[in-house]
Design a protein around this motif. Structure first.
Motif: not given
Length: 461
Positions: A356-361, A378-380, A410-418, A420-424
Motif C-alpha cells: 500500500a506504499q509507493w517506494v522509489t528506489a 529514496l522515498h516510501q 528526479v521523482f515525484s512523491g508524497n511530501n509528508t515530512p517524515d 521514516a519516508n526517506f531512509p537515505a
C-alpha cells in the motif's frame, strides 16, 4: 564509497502550495554539473502566461522557480515537458505540450531553446506542431570543421499524418540557428500498427555519434487492451545522414527496427496506487561502449487475465542486434529510468507499489544484475495520500542521468515530512516540521495538507 543526497525542490517561497507537481524531468549541464534544471506539472505561482522550471546553481542543494516556458495552463503549468543541456556551450533545450493549447484539447508540441541556465527570458519557440504527444529531449554536441554544433533529438508520438506515429525530430545544428533551427521529423516506425504507436519514444545518445531510439509498436488494440512490441532503431551517423535511423534491421523479418520483445500486453490507463499505467519505457547506452545498450519497459504478465504490472530490463552487447533475456524484473513497478556511468555502472530508478506504499528506489549494478545490485530506497509513503487531483498522480516517467561517475535523478512523491519516508535522508526547502510530520506555510505556523512534490537526488561516486 558513494554518497546519496535527496532534496525536496519546492522553494521556501512556495511553502503553502498544495498542487500535484507530478511527472518530473531533469537536465544537468555536463560542463558544469552544479547547474541543474528540473521540471514538473507546476503552475506559475503568480498565474502568469509562462510556466516555471526549477533551477539550481549549487548542485541541487537549493532551487528557485523561473517562469520561462510558453503556455502556462492555470493551475497545472505546462503539459508534458522534458529538458536537456547540450554537452558543450550551455544551451538548454525543452520539448513541451503547450499547457494553454491543452486547455482547448489540442496537443501542441513545441521545441524550445534557452542560451543558458542564466537566461530569464522566455524560451525561444523553434518548432510548434499539433497532434503530438510526450516529447522527450536529448541533446549533445559535436565538432564540425573546428566548430561546436548542438545535435538535438526530440522523440515524440506524431499522431497526425499516419498510423506509424513513433517519430524523432532531429537537428544537426540547433544552438543558434533561427526557428526551426534545422529540426525535421523522422518517422522511425516501419511496420504496420493498430492505429498508432505508444506515447513514449526514448533516445540514447553516445558521444561517438551512435544514437538509439526505442518505442512501443502497438500491434493490436481492443478498447484499453493493447498488445505491443518493444522496438529499437539505431543511427550510426548522429541521425543527420540521408537515411536516418535505418542502421538496425530486425533479424527475423528484415524490417528496420529490431524487436526486443513481442506480443506484450497492457491495459492502457489501468490504475495502480492512484496512478495510471501503460506507457513505461527507458533506454541507455554505455558511454564507454556504443554497442552496450540497456532497455526497460513494463507490461502485464499473463495478458488480460494477469494481475501484476512487471518492469523488465534487457541488455544488448552488439549495438541492439540481439538482446538478452530479462536481466532484471520487478513486480508492480513503473517509471523505469536507466543510465550508465563512465565506469559502466548501470543505474535503474523506478517506483514500486508494495504494501500500500509507493517506494522509489535506485539500483546500481556493475555486472547486469548477475549478482544482487546495490539498492537504495529514496522515498516510501502511503499511496493513498494525498487523494489524487487527477492523472497522472506521480507521473508517466522519471529521469535518471549520468555525468562522469555520478548519477542524478528526479521523482515525484508524497511530501509528508517524515524521516521514516526517506531512509537515505532528505533536505526540505519549504517549511516542514519533521517531529509532527506537518508541512507549514510561510508563517511557520499555519498547517498545510500533504501533496505531491518533485524530489531531486544525486548519487556521488
Amino acid at each position: 564509497m558513494s554518497t546519496l543526497k535527496v532534496v525536496n525542490i519546492t522553494p521556501v517561497a512556495l511553502s503553502g502550495e498544495t498542487t500535484q507537481d507530478a511527472e518530473p524531468n531533469l537536465a544537468v549541464n555536463p560542463e558544469k554539473p552544479t547547474e541543474i534544471v528540473a521540471t514538473a506539472f507546476t503552475p506559475d505561482p503568480m498565474g502568469g502566461p509562462f510556466a516555471p522550471v526549477y533551477v539550481s546553481t549549487d548542485g541541487g542543494d537549493t532551487w528557485v522557480l523561473r517562469s520561462i516556458v510558453p503556455g502556462d495552463a492555470n493551475g497545472i503549468g505546462t503539459g508534458d515537458i522534458s529538458v536537456s543541456f547540450a554537452s558543450e556551450g550551455g544551451a538548454l533545450y525543452a520539448g513541451i505540450l503547450n499547457g494553454k493549447a491543452a486547455e482547448h484539447n489540442i496537443l501542441r508540441m513545441q521545441i524550445l531553446r534557452a542560451p543558458s541556465i542564466a537566461s530569464t527570458a522566455p524560451m525561444d519557440i523553434l518548432v510548434s506542431r499539433d497532434a503530438e504527444d510526450q516529447p522527450w529531449v536529448v541533446a549533445g554536441s559535436v565538432g564540425v570543421n573546428g566548430a561546436s554544433h548542438d545535435r538535438v533529438y526530440v522523440g515524440n508520438n506524431n499522431t497526425g499524418p499516419s498510423e506509424k506515429t513513433a517519430t524523432v525530430d532531429v537537428s544537426g545544428d540547433a544552438r543558434t540557428a533561427p526557428a526551426p533551427a534545422g529540426f525535421a521529423p523522422v518517422p522511425i516506425e516501419r511496420r504496420g500498427t493498430a492505429g498508432q504507436d505508444g506515447p513514449p519514444i526514448r533516445i540514447a545518445l553516445h558521444s561517438g555519434g551512435t544514437v538509439y531510439a526505442a518505442f512501443e509498436s502497438w500491434q493490436n488494440t481492443q478498447g484499453p487492451n493493447v498488445t505491443f512490441d518493444v522496438v529499437v532503431t539505431r543511427d550510426d551517423n548522429g541521425g543527420v545522414g540521408a537515411k536516418p535511423f535505418q542502421d538496425l534491421t530486425d533479424a527475423a523479418d528484415n524490417i528496420v527496427g529490431q524487436r526486443v520483445a513481442t506480443k506484450r500486453f497492457v491495459k492502457f490507463n489501468a490504475s495502480m496506487g492512484q496512478d495510471r499505467l501503460g506507457g513505461d519505457l527507458s533506454i541507455a547506452v554505455d558511454p564507454t561502449d556504443a554497442g552496450s545498450v540497456y532497455i526497460a519497459w513494463c507490461d502485464r504478465v499473463g495478458g488480460l487475465t494477469g494481475r501484476d504490472y512487471t518492469l523488465h530490463v534487457r541488455h544488448s552487447t552488439d549495438h541492439g542486434q540481439t538482446w538478452s533475456d530479462d536481466v532484471r524484473t520487478i513486480t508492480n513497478a513503473k517509471n523505469p529510468a536507466l543510465a550508465v556511468n563512465s565506469e559502466s555502472l548501470v543505474g535503474l530508478s523506478y517506483q514500486q507499489f508494495t504494501q500500500a506504499q509507493w517506494v522509489t528506489a535506485l539500483e546500481t549494478t556493475a555486472d547486469s544484475w548477475q549478482t544482487p545490485a546495490q539498492r537504495q530506497v529514496l522515498h516510501q509513503a502511503p499511496a493513498n495520500v494525498p487523494l489524487t487531483q487527477g492523472l497522472p498522480f506521480l507521473g508517466d516517467y522519471m529521469r535518471l542521468l549520468s555525468i562522469g561517475k555520478d548519477f542524478y535523478g528526479v521523482f515525484s512523491g508524497n511530501n509528508t515530512p517524515d524521516n521514516a519516508n526517506f531512509p537515505a535522508g532528505v533536505t526540505y526547502q519549504r517549511h516542514a516540521d519533521f517531529v509532527h510530520h506537518q508541512l507549514l506555510d510561510l508563517d511557520n505556523v499555519t498547517r498545510v495538507p500533504p501533496s505531491i512534490d518533485p524530489f531531486f537526488f544525486h548519487r556521488a561516486a
